[in-house]
Motif scaffolding. Structure first.
Motif, PDB file in Angstrom:
ATOM      1  N   ILE A 330       0.855  -1.189   0.000  1.00 19.68           N
ATOM      2  CA  ILE A 330       0.000   0.000   0.000  1.00 19.68           C
ATOM      3  C   ILE A 330       0.894   1.243   0.000  1.00 19.68           C
ATOM      4  N   GLU A 331       0.500   2.256  -0.767  1.00 18.68           N
ATOM      5  CA  GLU A 331       1.268   3.524  -0.747  1.00 18.68           C
ATOM      6  C   GLU A 331       0.809   4.347   0.447  1.00 18.68           C
ATOM      7  N   TRP A 332       1.463   4.181   1.575  1.00 19.32           N
ATOM      8  CA  TRP A 332       1.097   4.972   2.743  1.00 19.32           C
ATOM      9  C   TRP A 332       1.553   6.409   2.520  1.00 19.32           C
ATOM     10  N   GLY A 333       0.947   7.326   3.247  1.00 24.55           N
ATOM     11  CA  GLY A 333       1.271   8.743   3.031  1.00 24.55           C
ATOM     12  C   GLY A 333       2.686   9.069   3.456  1.00 24.55           C
ATOM     13  N   THR A 334       3.124  10.285   3.090  1.00 23.56           N
ATOM     14  CA  THR A 334       4.446  10.707   3.554  1.00 23.56           C
ATOM     15  C   THR A 334       4.418  10.745   5.083  1.00 23.56           C
ATOM     16  N   THR A 335       5.569  10.469   5.673  1.00 28.45           N
ATOM     17  CA  THR A 335       5.621  10.409   7.132  1.00 28.45           C
ATOM     18  C   THR A 335       5.366  11.795   7.713  1.00 28.45           C
ATOM     19  N   GLU A 336       4.348  11.882   8.552  1.00 28.68           N
ATOM     20  CA  GLU A 336       4.008  13.178   9.175  1.00 28.68           C
ATOM     21  C   GLU A 336       4.444  13.109  10.625  1.00 28.68           C
ATOM     22  N   GLN A 337       5.606  13.747  10.910  1.00 31.07           N
ATOM     23  CA  GLN A 337       6.168  13.646  12.267  1.00 31.07           C
ATOM     24  C   GLN A 337       5.198  14.155  13.330  1.00 31.07           C
ATOM     25  N   SER A 338       4.433  15.203  12.999  1.00 29.66           N
ATOM     26  CA  SER A 338       3.556  15.765  14.040  1.00 29.66           C
ATOM     27  C   SER A 338       2.431  14.779  14.376  1.00 29.66           C
ATOM     28  N   LEU A 339       1.923  14.062  13.361  1.00 30.93           N
ATOM     29  CA  LEU A 339       0.867  13.073  13.625  1.00 30.93           C
ATOM     30  C   LEU A 339       1.436  11.911  14.444  1.00 30.93           C
ATOM     31  N   LEU A 340       2.630  11.466  14.028  1.00 35.21           N
ATOM     32  CA  LEU A 340       3.256  10.345  14.744  1.00 35.21           C
ATOM     33  C   LEU A 340       3.539  10.706  16.198  1.00 35.21           C
ATOM     34  N   ALA A 341       4.034  11.934  16.403  1.00 34.23           N
ATOM     35  CA  ALA A 341       4.373  12.357  17.771  1.00 34.23           C
ATOM     36  C   ALA A 341       3.110  12.431  18.625  1.00 34.23           C
ATOM     37  N   ALA A 342       2.016  12.947  18.056  1.00 31.24           N
ATOM     38  CA  ALA A 342       0.758  13.049  18.822  1.00 31.24           C
ATOM     39  C   ALA A 342       0.262  11.649  19.175  1.00 31.24           C
ATOM     40  N   TRP A 343       0.377  10.728  18.222  1.00 25.68           N
ATOM     41  CA  TRP A 343      -0.069   9.336  18.464  1.00 25.68           C
ATOM     42  C   TRP A 343       0.789   8.703  19.556  1.00 25.68           C
ATOM     43  N   GLU A 344       2.108   8.867  19.413  1.00 27.15           N
ATOM     44  CA  GLU A 344       3.005   8.197  20.370  1.00 27.15           C
ATOM     45  C   GLU A 344       2.833   8.735  21.790  1.00 27.15           C
ATOM     46  N   SER A 345       2.636  10.054  21.903  1.00 24.23           N
ATOM     47  CA  SER A 345       2.595  10.615  23.260  1.00 24.23           C
ATOM     48  C   SER A 345       1.181  10.663  23.833  1.00 24.23           C
ATOM     49  N   GLY A 346       0.186  10.189  23.082  1.00 27.29           N
ATOM     50  CA  GLY A 346      -1.180  10.206  23.616  1.00 27.29           C
ATOM     51  C   GLY A 346      -1.746  11.604  23.670  1.00 27.29           C
ATOM     52  N   GLU A 347      -1.580  12.343  22.557  1.00 31.97           N
ATOM     53  CA  GLU A 347      -2.077  13.726  22.495  1.00 31.97           C
ATOM     54  C   GLU A 347      -2.871  13.919  21.210  1.00 31.97           C
ATOM     55  N   THR A 348      -3.669  12.937  20.829  1.00 29.61           N
ATOM     56  CA  THR A 348      -4.384  13.026  19.545  1.00 29.61           C
ATOM     57  C   THR A 348      -5.717  13.752  19.680  1.00 29.61           C
ATOM     58  N   GLY A 349      -6.180  13.915  20.926  1.00 25.53           N
ATOM     59  CA  GLY A 349      -7.521  14.480  21.102  1.00 25.53           C
ATOM     60  C   GLY A 349      -8.608  13.411  21.024  1.00 25.53           C
ATOM     61  N   PHE A 350      -8.201  12.150  20.870  1.00 29.61           N
ATOM     62  CA  PHE A 350      -9.147  11.023  20.920  1.00 29.61           C
ATOM     63  C   PHE A 350      -8.849  10.270  22.225  1.00 29.61           C
ATOM     64  N   LEU A 352      -9.756   7.621  23.894  1.00 28.58           N
ATOM     65  CA  LEU A 352      -9.452   6.185  23.987  1.00 28.58           C
ATOM     66  C   LEU A 352      -8.037   5.915  23.476  1.00 28.58           C
ATOM     67  N   ILE A 353      -7.714   6.507  22.325  1.00 25.54           N
ATOM     68  CA  ILE A 353      -6.377   6.308  21.733  1.00 25.54           C
ATOM     69  C   ILE A 353      -5.317   6.840  22.697  1.00 25.54           C
ATOM     70  N   ASP A 354      -5.568   8.016  23.257  1.00 27.58           N
ATOM     71  CA  ASP A 354      -4.580   8.636  24.150  1.00 27.58           C
ATOM     72  C   ASP A 354      -4.406   7.832  25.432  1.00 27.58           C
ATOM     73  N   ALA A 355      -5.527   7.327  25.983  1.00 21.36           N
ATOM     74  CA  ALA A 355      -5.429   6.535  27.222  1.00 21.36           C
ATOM     75  C   ALA A 355      -4.600   5.279  26.968  1.00 21.36           C
ATOM     76  N   MET A 356      -4.870   4.622  25.838  1.00 16.80           N
ATOM     77  CA  MET A 356      -4.134   3.387  25.521  1.00 16.80           C
ATOM     78  C   MET A 356      -2.638   3.685  25.350  1.00 16.80           C
ATOM     79  N   MET A 357      -2.321   4.753  24.609  1.00 16.57           N
ATOM     80  CA  MET A 357      -0.906   5.047  24.340  1.00 16.57           C
ATOM     81  C   MET A 357      -0.183   5.518  25.605  1.00 16.57           C
ATOM     82  N   ARG A 358      -0.902   6.199  26.502  1.00 12.96           N
ATOM     83  CA  ARG A 358      -0.255   6.621  27.759  1.00 12.96           C
ATOM     84  C   ARG A 358      -0.052   5.411  28.674  1.00 12.96           C
ATOM     85  N   GLN A 359      -1.007   4.467  28.637  1.00 23.32           N
ATOM     86  CA  GLN A 359      -0.835   3.230  29.404  1.00 23.32           C
ATOM     87  C   GLN A 359       0.405   2.486  28.903  1.00 23.32           C
ATOM     88  N   LEU A 360       0.557   2.425  27.582  1.00 27.83           N
ATOM     89  CA  LEU A 360       1.735   1.759  27.004  1.00 27.83           C
ATOM     90  C   LEU A 360       3.015   2.421  27.519  1.00 27.83           C
TER      91      LEU A 360
END
Ligand SMILES: Cc1cc2nc3c(=O)[nH]c(=O)nc-3n(C[C@H](O)[C@H](O)[C@H](O)COP(=O)(O)OP(=O)(O)OC[C@H]3O[C@@H](n4cnc5c(N)ncnc54)[C@H](O)[C@@H]3O)c2cc1C
Length: 510
Positions: A330-350, A352-360
């Motif tokens: 699949i042609e995934w999009g160009t790497t967006e560091q700001s999206l990745l950082a928000a996902w990794e640190s649990g700051e997406t504004g979602f 459930l996603i943030d709780a799971m990533m902060r638990q990790l």
């Protein structure tokens, strides 16, 4: 033969340890030298491969092994820091004129297979007094190497394929109880414990005390056996009713740290717990009455585990999205560091996603359906980022991190593998009580714990707090956009766009 060097790698235990049993049983072995090689830089608080939490867990596993070898078998575990090849060379050099056998457990991942082959050709074969011996299936139930090399082997892609493999190997596999060898010292001649000095020797206690994390999961065989007792042996109903898709992903009510599943994965992936011992415990409990079956039972989970070990050994480029027969390109999009950082640190504004990533981040663990939610969100669901980015972040942070299983599950969730769910089944990151992510939505205590900014939010709005009227945000003491982020994407819009992209990608691949 006189000296057995036992190299502990992914079986950090003394129970059901074939290498140890063999060394004790063999009349030719007069003394035993147990070793562990830490290949990460142990003077750092974290490394490229392991975050602080994962390092600490690994240290605990090795220190517990050292303690158990000493108190149970009178052996001293020698711990070394450095690359395996020079460390092994320096140890063997101390036994130039003696017959020595380097014993290790088979590890199926590519890096370790290559490492072992090099040690054999560059070191062992250079001295006629030196031998090596590898035991199969330390970490798995199946003998991975022999199965993938058999003429009838076809890469398995489903539970039915796994049932066929288990039936061919073991016959009545559902009731099978494997031979698990434990060492009883009174049965053997005592062995001398070999002691050596080396420039690579290290003391892990000092490195461990530099890490300031303490976490819910503590590493080591002793805790692994306690957890096996508490969650499996004493919980017969839990085992017989185990149904993975129905387990709650937001942990146990009243304890936001405790899994609703066994929580044994960190101990299985470090080998602190023998997978055969877990299998046997379930077989014996299942014989007491009605029970669930694969794919949903605990046996089913262990069979998925075996499936990924077989695939990772037999599919070329298992960890890549190109030239991998089990990965649609699949042609995934160009790497967006700001999206990745928000996902990794649990700051997406979602939340459930943030709780799971902060638990990790805090514990190194996440429920399987939580992993489904965050991996779908990162890839085909909302952010359209390559699964390999998520894989790398998981690999560094998970205390159950395992090359075969992590890659296999990311391929599964990104929708690119033959065993993947259909790509158009996208999870809603803002679940209600009907969601197949099995989120507890009434009290939402899991979210309140891991995303404390939202601790006073009414449950009605807590999964999509930006939709709460301003008055609700004010009385909850959390203004969205100020105290907690607005959603980083429009979930419905991105879902629609990404489904279209995936469909178009598939059309060009046909
Ligand atoms: C994106 C993603 C990445 C993952 N990465 C890893 C990883 O690096 N290491 C890892 O051990 N698991 C991984 N898993 C699989 C799974 O999520 C965990 O094994 C499970 O959640 C561990 O919890 P448990 O011990 O309570 O599991 P239980 O449900 O109690 O299952 C018992 C054991 O079966 C095995 N198991 C269960 N589910 C799976 C599965 N889907 N694949 C392989 N083995 C399984 C585990 O060893 C587990 O301890 C991943 C899943 C996803 C979706």
């Amino acid at each position: 033969m006189s000296v057995a060097i036992i190299w502990f790698r992914k079986c950090l235990r003394i129970h059901d340890n074939q290498a140890l049993s063999w060394a004790f049983e063999s009349n030719q072995i007069k003394s035993i030298l147990p070793i562990y090689i830490f290949e990460e830089d142990i003077h750092q608080r974290s490394t490229n491969k392991m975050n602080e939490n994962r390092l600490r867990f690994q240290y605990e596993c090795v220190l517990d092994l050292q303690h158990n070898l000493d108190t149970e078998l009178g052996l001293k575990l020698h711990i070394f820091s450095g690359q395996a090849q020079p460390v092994i060379q320096s140890i063997l050099n101390k036994f130039e004129d003696q017959r020595v056998c380097l014993i290790s457990e088979y590890c199926s991942d590519r890096e370790n297979v290559e490492k072992m082959a090099k040690i054999d050709s560059k070191i062992i074969d250079q001295n006629p007094n030196w031998f090596s011996k590898t035991f199969p299936a330390g970490q798995t139930i199946l003998d991975i190497e022999s199965i993938v090399n058999s003429s009838k082997y076809k890469p398995p892609n489903s539970m039915n394929d796994m049932i066929q493999i288990f039936s061919e190997e073991f016959g009545d596999w559902q009731n099978i109880v494997f031979d698990v060898t434990d060492i009883n010292l009174s049965d053997y001649q005592s062995k001398r414990c070999q002691i050596i000095e080396s420039e690579f020797s290290t003391r892990l206690e000092e490195s461990k005390s530099r890490l300031n994390t303490s976490s819910y999961f503590i590493g080591g065989e002793s805790i692994a056996l306690q957890r096996l007792e508490n969650k499996v042996l004493l919980e017969k109903q839990f085992v017989n009713n185990f149904s993975k898709p129905n387990s709650i992903s937001t942990n146990t009510e009243g304890n936001p740290f405790e899994p609703t599943t066994t929580g044994l994965s960190p101990y299985l992936s470090t080998g602190c717990l023998s997978v055969r011992r877990l299998w046997n415990a379930c077989s014996e409990i299942q014989q007491l009455g009605e029970h669930t079956k694969p794919p949903v039972s605990i046996h089913g989970q262990l069979m998925f585990r075996e499936m990924f070990y077989l695939l990772s050994r037999s599919v070329m480029n298992w960890d890549q999205d190109k030239e991998n027969t089990h990965c649609k390109e699949i042609e995934w999009g160009t790497t967006e560091q700001s999206l990745l950082a928000a996902w990794e640190s649990g700051e997406t504004g979602f939340p459930l996603i943030d709780a799971m990533m902060r638990q990790l981040d805090a514990t190194g663990w996440m429920h399987h359906l939580g992993r489904h939610a965050v991996s779908c969100f990162l890839t085909r669901g909302q952010l359209w980022q390559s699964w390999t980015h998520g894989r790398d972040i998981f690999s560094r942070k998970l205390i159950d991190s395992d090359w075969a299983l992590n890659n296999g599950n990311w391929l599964w969730l990104a929708g690119v593998a033959p065993f993947s769910m259909p790509y158009y089944r996208v999870y809603n990151p803002c679940p209600n009580q009907k969601s197949s992510l099995n989120v507890e939505t009434e009290t939402a205590n899991f979210i309140r714990h891991w995303v404390p900014e939202l601790s006073e939010f009414p449950s009605k709005y807590i999964f999509e707090p930006h939709l709460a009227p301003l008055s609700v945000q004010q009385s909850a003491g959390c203004i969205i956009g100020n105290d907690y982020p607005n959603p980083i994407v429009d979930r419905k819009e991105t879902r629609r766009e990404n489904l279209e992209r995936f469909k178009q990608n598939l059309a060009t691949l046909r």
